[in-house]
Each structure stands twice: as C-alpha cells, then as structure tokens.
Design a protein around this motif. Structure first.
Motif, mmCIF file in Angstrom:
data_model
loop_
_atom_site.group_PDB
_atom_site.id
_atom_site.type_symbol
_atom_site.label_atom_id
_atom_site.label_comp_id
_atom_site.label_asym_id
_atom_site.label_seq_id
_atom_site.Cartn_x
_atom_site.Cartn_y
_atom_site.Cartn_z
ATOM 1 N N VAL A 165 16.464 -24.116 -91.616
ATOM 2 C CA VAL A 165 16.338 -25.464 -91.215
ATOM 3 C C VAL A 165 17.863 -25.943 -91.430
ATOM 4 C CG1 VAL A 165 15.551 -27.692 -91.717
ATOM 5 C CG2 VAL A 165 14.058 -25.674 -91.847
ATOM 6 N N ILE A 166 18.844 -25.715 -92.385
ATOM 7 C CA ILE A 166 19.790 -26.096 -92.722
ATOM 8 C C ILE A 166 20.686 -25.679 -91.736
ATOM 9 C CG2 ILE A 166 21.951 -26.028 -94.183
ATOM 10 C CD1 ILE A 166 20.202 -25.649 -96.383
ATOM 11 N N GLY A 167 20.638 -24.577 -91.029
ATOM 12 C CA GLY A 167 21.461 -23.868 -89.857
ATOM 13 C C GLY A 167 21.011 -25.014 -88.805
ATOM 14 N N LEU A 168 19.720 -25.038 -88.388
ATOM 15 C CA LEU A 168 19.133 -25.840 -87.191
ATOM 16 C C LEU A 168 19.813 -27.255 -87.239
ATOM 17 C CD1 LEU A 168 17.126 -26.142 -84.964
ATOM 18 C CD2 LEU A 168 15.386 -26.863 -86.637
ATOM 19 N N LEU A 169 19.649 -27.971 -88.439
ATOM 20 C CA LEU A 169 19.936 -29.426 -88.541
ATOM 21 C C LEU A 169 21.830 -29.358 -88.235
ATOM 22 C CD1 LEU A 169 17.969 -30.822 -91.296
ATOM 23 C CD2 LEU A 169 17.689 -31.172 -88.989
ATOM 24 N N ALA A 170 22.380 -28.447 -88.865
ATOM 25 C CA ALA A 170 23.926 -28.205 -88.597
ATOM 26 C C ALA A 170 24.322 -28.121 -87.280
ATOM 27 C CB ALA A 170 24.467 -27.227 -89.660
ATOM 28 N N GLY A 171 23.587 -27.401 -86.523
ATOM 29 C CA GLY A 171 23.884 -26.862 -85.127
ATOM 30 C C GLY A 171 23.611 -28.137 -84.323
ATOM 31 N N LEU A 172 22.501 -29.040 -84.592
ATOM 32 C CA LEU A 172 22.278 -30.197 -83.823
ATOM 33 C C LEU A 172 23.353 -31.459 -84.090
ATOM 34 C CD1 LEU A 172 18.487 -30.763 -84.723
ATOM 35 C CD2 LEU A 172 19.531 -29.933 -82.266
ATOM 36 N N ALA A 173 23.712 -31.457 -85.363
ATOM 37 C CA ALA A 173 24.882 -32.399 -85.795
ATOM 38 C C ALA A 173 26.104 -31.992 -85.022
ATOM 39 C CB ALA A 173 25.013 -32.482 -87.151
ATOM 40 N N PHE A 174 26.457 -30.714 -84.967
ATOM 41 C CA PHE A 174 27.710 -30.293 -84.604
ATOM 42 C C PHE A 174 27.761 -30.669 -83.095
ATOM 43 C CE2 PHE A 174 30.825 -27.171 -82.958
ATOM 44 C CZ PHE A 174 31.887 -27.712 -83.803
ATOM 45 N N ALA A 175 26.558 -30.338 -82.324
ATOM 46 C CA ALA A 175 26.263 -30.478 -80.766
ATOM 47 C C ALA A 175 26.574 -31.887 -80.603
ATOM 48 C CB ALA A 175 25.152 -29.708 -80.425
ATOM 49 N N ALA A 176 26.210 -32.831 -81.489
ATOM 50 C CA ALA A 176 26.148 -34.142 -81.110
ATOM 51 C C ALA A 176 27.495 -34.711 -81.239
ATOM 52 C CB ALA A 176 25.341 -34.848 -82.092
ATOM 53 N N THR A 177 28.385 -34.177 -82.056
ATOM 54 C CA THR A 177 29.978 -34.851 -81.935
ATOM 55 C C THR A 177 30.431 -34.141 -80.868
ATOM 56 O OG1 THR A 177 30.536 -32.633 -83.223
ATOM 57 C CG2 THR A 177 29.358 -34.450 -84.583
ATOM 58 N N GLY A 178 30.244 -32.861 -80.138
ATOM 59 C CA GLY A 178 31.082 -32.511 -79.073
ATOM 60 C C GLY A 178 32.376 -31.889 -79.527
ATOM 61 N N LEU A 179 32.430 -31.621 -81.025
ATOM 62 C CA LEU A 179 33.599 -30.980 -81.479
ATOM 63 C C LEU A 179 33.447 -29.313 -81.187
ATOM 64 C CD1 LEU A 179 33.856 -32.642 -85.164
ATOM 65 C CD2 LEU A 179 35.231 -33.106 -83.076
ATOM 66 N N VAL A 180 34.711 -28.858 -81.513
ATOM 67 C CA VAL A 180 34.883 -27.298 -81.207
ATOM 68 C C VAL A 180 35.483 -26.635 -82.265
ATOM 69 C CG1 VAL A 180 35.904 -25.525 -79.749
ATOM 70 C CG2 VAL A 180 35.051 -27.559 -78.609
ATOM 71 N N LEU A 181 34.735 -25.453 -82.774
ATOM 72 C CA LEU A 181 35.326 -24.997 -83.987
ATOM 73 C C LEU A 181 36.662 -24.246 -83.807
ATOM 74 C CD1 LEU A 181 32.181 -22.824 -85.193
ATOM 75 C CD2 LEU A 181 33.336 -24.782 -86.211
ATOM 76 N N ALA A 182 37.573 -24.414 -84.784
ATOM 77 C CA ALA A 182 38.871 -23.629 -84.749
ATOM 78 C C ALA A 182 38.744 -22.089 -84.310
ATOM 79 C CB ALA A 182 39.523 -24.033 -86.032
ATOM 80 N N ASP A 183 39.625 -21.516 -83.850
ATOM 81 C CA ASP A 183 39.505 -20.157 -83.489
ATOM 82 C C ASP A 183 39.134 -19.291 -84.457
ATOM 83 O OD1 ASP A 183 39.920 -18.245 -81.337
ATOM 84 O OD2 ASP A 183 41.232 -17.406 -82.290
ATOM 85 N N PRO A 184 40.025 -19.231 -85.647
ATOM 86 C CA PRO A 184 39.413 -18.533 -86.845
ATOM 87 C C PRO A 184 38.040 -18.613 -86.957
ATOM 88 C CG PRO A 184 41.572 -19.299 -87.296
ATOM 89 C CD PRO A 184 41.061 -20.036 -86.014
ATOM 90 N N LEU A 185 37.488 -20.097 -87.261
ATOM 91 C CA LEU A 185 36.093 -20.235 -87.742
ATOM 92 C C LEU A 185 35.207 -19.755 -86.511
ATOM 93 C CD1 LEU A 185 36.381 -23.761 -89.119
ATOM 94 C CD2 LEU A 185 36.355 -21.746 -90.204
ATOM 95 N N ASP A 186 35.487 -19.875 -85.340
ATOM 96 C CA ASP A 186 34.706 -19.521 -84.341
ATOM 97 C C ASP A 186 34.639 -17.982 -84.242
ATOM 98 O OD1 ASP A 186 33.045 -20.301 -82.040
ATOM 99 O OD2 ASP A 186 34.589 -19.403 -80.959
ATOM 100 N N ARG A 187 35.530 -17.283 -84.496
ATOM 101 C CA ARG A 187 35.528 -15.892 -84.371
ATOM 102 C C ARG A 187 34.758 -15.331 -85.638
ATOM 103 N NH1 ARG A 187 40.367 -13.978 -85.650
ATOM 104 N NH2 ARG A 187 41.631 -15.479 -85.218
ATOM 105 N N THR A 188 35.021 -16.057 -86.861
ATOM 106 C CA THR A 188 34.061 -15.738 -88.050
ATOM 107 C C THR A 188 32.556 -15.962 -87.445
ATOM 108 O OG1 THR A 188 35.753 -16.280 -89.423
ATOM 109 C CG2 THR A 188 33.621 -16.035 -90.445
ATOM 110 N N ARG A 189 32.266 -17.176 -86.850
ATOM 111 C CA ARG A 189 31.053 -17.410 -86.582
ATOM 112 C C ARG A 189 30.262 -16.221 -85.836
ATOM 113 N NH1 ARG A 189 28.894 -18.235 -82.395
ATOM 114 N NH2 ARG A 189 30.706 -18.231 -81.242
ATOM 115 N N ALA A 190 31.262 -15.938 -84.824
ATOM 116 C CA ALA A 190 30.674 -14.717 -83.702
ATOM 117 C C ALA A 190 30.585 -13.692 -84.303
ATOM 118 C CB ALA A 190 31.651 -14.805 -82.778
#
Length: 311
Positions: free
Chosen positions: A174-199
């Motif tokens: 649920v924490i991941g779910l809420l964080a994803g919803l909040a992040f999508a609402a901001t329209g922000l994009v993860l920095a490349d190192p963080l995005d590669r880690t996420r992937a």
C-alpha cells in the motif's frame, strides 16, 4: 494454437524451480521467510510504484472500472462467505477471512507476470487499478467484517476500523501504491540513477515472486483437504473471473480488452499471505490447503483461459 501456453511456460518453470529447490533441500525452507521479507518490503513496493506511476495521475484512473471490479470482487466475497458460514459451518469471523481466498488473486506475484504476456498493452493500467480495489477495498472490508462479527478482542466497529486502517497504511504494498499515486500527481521524473535502480528492482520482482510461489507451495502442508477447500478453489478460479467478466461487460464504457484482461487477473490463484489473514480467526489450516490446491489447479485453469481468450 498453443503459442500462448508457450509464452506462459517461463512463469510456471520459475514456480517449478522454487518448488524444486525447496523440496530437494537445495535451499532450506528457513530461507523463504527472509527472501519473502525482502521481496515484500523492497521489490513489491517498487514494482507497484512503477506500475502505478506509469498508469498516470488519479484523474486518468478509470474509476468506473474500479467501482465495477470492486463490486464483482465484493459479490464473490459475499457468496463465498455465506456458503462457508451456512453450508460448511465455519465460524462467523472465520468465514469472512477464509472467503477472502475466493475473491482476492495473487495480483502481484502471478497476475501481473501473466497479464504482461497476455494483455501487455493494458497490463500496467489494470494492475494499478486492481491494486487499488484489493488493498483499499476488498482486503480491508473482509478483515474488518471478520473482526467485527467475531468481536476479536472485544473490538467495536470503530476500533476495528482504526486497526484495519493502521494495518493497511503500514502495508509495504500500500505504501508503494500511495507513493506511486502521489508521484504521478506531481508529474515529476526520477533522476537517471534512481530510475535505473527502480527498473532493476522492478525487473527482479517477478523472478523472486514466482520463485516464492513455488517455494511456499513446497513447504505448505495439505493438512485439510475436503469439500470447503475445493469450494474456495472453484470460487477463485471459476466464479470470481466469471462474475468479474459479466459485471464489466454490462458496464457501459469499459472496453472488451479491459474486461477480458481483468478476467485474467481475477482467475489467478489467491495471494500468498492469505493464510496470515485467515490465521486471525484460526482459519490457517483450511486456507493453507486451499492455497496449495488452488495454485496447482490454477496451472491448468489459467492456461485454459488464456487459450480461450487468445482464440
């Protein structure tokens, strides 16, 4: 004709790998709780965050679908609870948490990998919407009803609701779910190192999840195999997907591809921590047996469903 089954084969081979490693002792069963903990606390929240944030902001969510799928799941839950309570004689609280196995699939561990193969174009969106239904509506409702009707620890309705909210909001999924919803609402994009880690973490989640499914089946004892167990399996593998499909096809504005994709998610065997919820009311024996039976039968029923949809 059998190409869809060949596409599904890696999923079941990974499950078989986990089963074989635990059953033969190549990996000790004592390793599973730690591996499960890492998967649930790290991999699954990141996977859910990725899917939800990619599905768009709250405004882009199909709330009509979410309401319809929730109605289908709650109807399945109610039917299962009534039969378990009045036909098979389960106690009031016990019948609610055991019935949860008939209405809540293993969306993260099994549903998402299967959907990525069968309906790749809508898998991310369906996954995000169904996660909202399961974690915010179906599971909290069943657990709260189980506690209230059983008067678990003398809890009132208000106390049970507060306990359910606390448990829900502390759930890593649920924490991941809420964080994803909040992040999508901001329209922000993860920095490349963080995005590669996420992937990388999200990519590892299906492998670990499927291995754990097989491992948990290998170490779970069939302590109680009877008519109630097969009833729960039938509710999960047959009744829930049929109700979901019928409800979604009757609702205007829901595309057929979305309806059939949701049917695939609904046809997946129940989620693995179902046994933990059932244990709240001494239902772990029937729940663990139902989990094993449904997972084994699901290898056949899900394959048959995929063939039917593909045809």
């Amino acid at each position: 004709m059998f190409e869809p089954l060949l596409l599904l084969l890696p999923i079941y081979l990974l499950i078989l790998l986990g089963f074989g490693f635990i059953r033969t002792g190549l990996v000790g069963p004592e390793a599973l709780p730690q591996l499960s903990r890492f998967t649930l606390i790290v991999c699954i929240p990141v996977l859910v965050f990725s899917a939800v944030s990619n599905a768009g902001a709250l405004g882009s969510f199909n709330w009509i679908f979410i309401a319809a799928y929730a109605a289908a799941s709650l109807l399945t839950l109610l039917v299962a609870q009534l039969v378990l309570r009045h036909l098979f004689g389960l106690r009031r609280g016990q019948s609610w948490v055991v019935a949860l196995g008939g209405a809540c699939p293993n969306t993260v561990f099994l549903g998402f990998p299967v959907a990525l193969i069968v309906v790749p174009d809508v898998a991310d969106r369906l996954f995000a919407w169904i996660m909202v239904v399961e974690n915010m509506i179906v599971i909290p409702f069943a657990v709260t009803m189980g506690d209230v009707v059983a008067r678990q620890g003398g809890m009132s309705l208000g106390a049970s609701l507060r306990d359910t909210v606390r448990r829900t909001l502390s759930n890593p999924t649920v924490i991941g779910l809420l964080a994803g919803l909040a992040f999508a609402a901001t329209g922000l994009v993860l920095a490349d190192p963080l995005d590669r880690t996420r992937a990388m973490i999200a990519g590892a989640a299906p492998l670990l999840s499927l291995f754990l499914v097989g491992g948990n089946v290998a170490r779970t004892a069939l302590s109680e195999v009877g008519v109630p167990v097969f009833f729960i399996a039938a509710m999960k593998l047959v009744v829930h997907p049929l109700i979901a499909l019928c409800v979604l096809l009757m609702v205007p504005g829901i595309p057929r591809e979305i309806a059939f994709g949701a049917m695939i998610f609904a046809a997946i065997p129940m989620f693995s921590i179902y046994v933990i919820f059932a244990a709240r009311h001494a239902g772990e024996s029937i729940a663990s047996s139902a989990l094993v039976v449904t997972t084994l039968l699901g290898a056949i029923s899900v394959g048959a469903l995929v063939l039917w949809i593909s045809g």
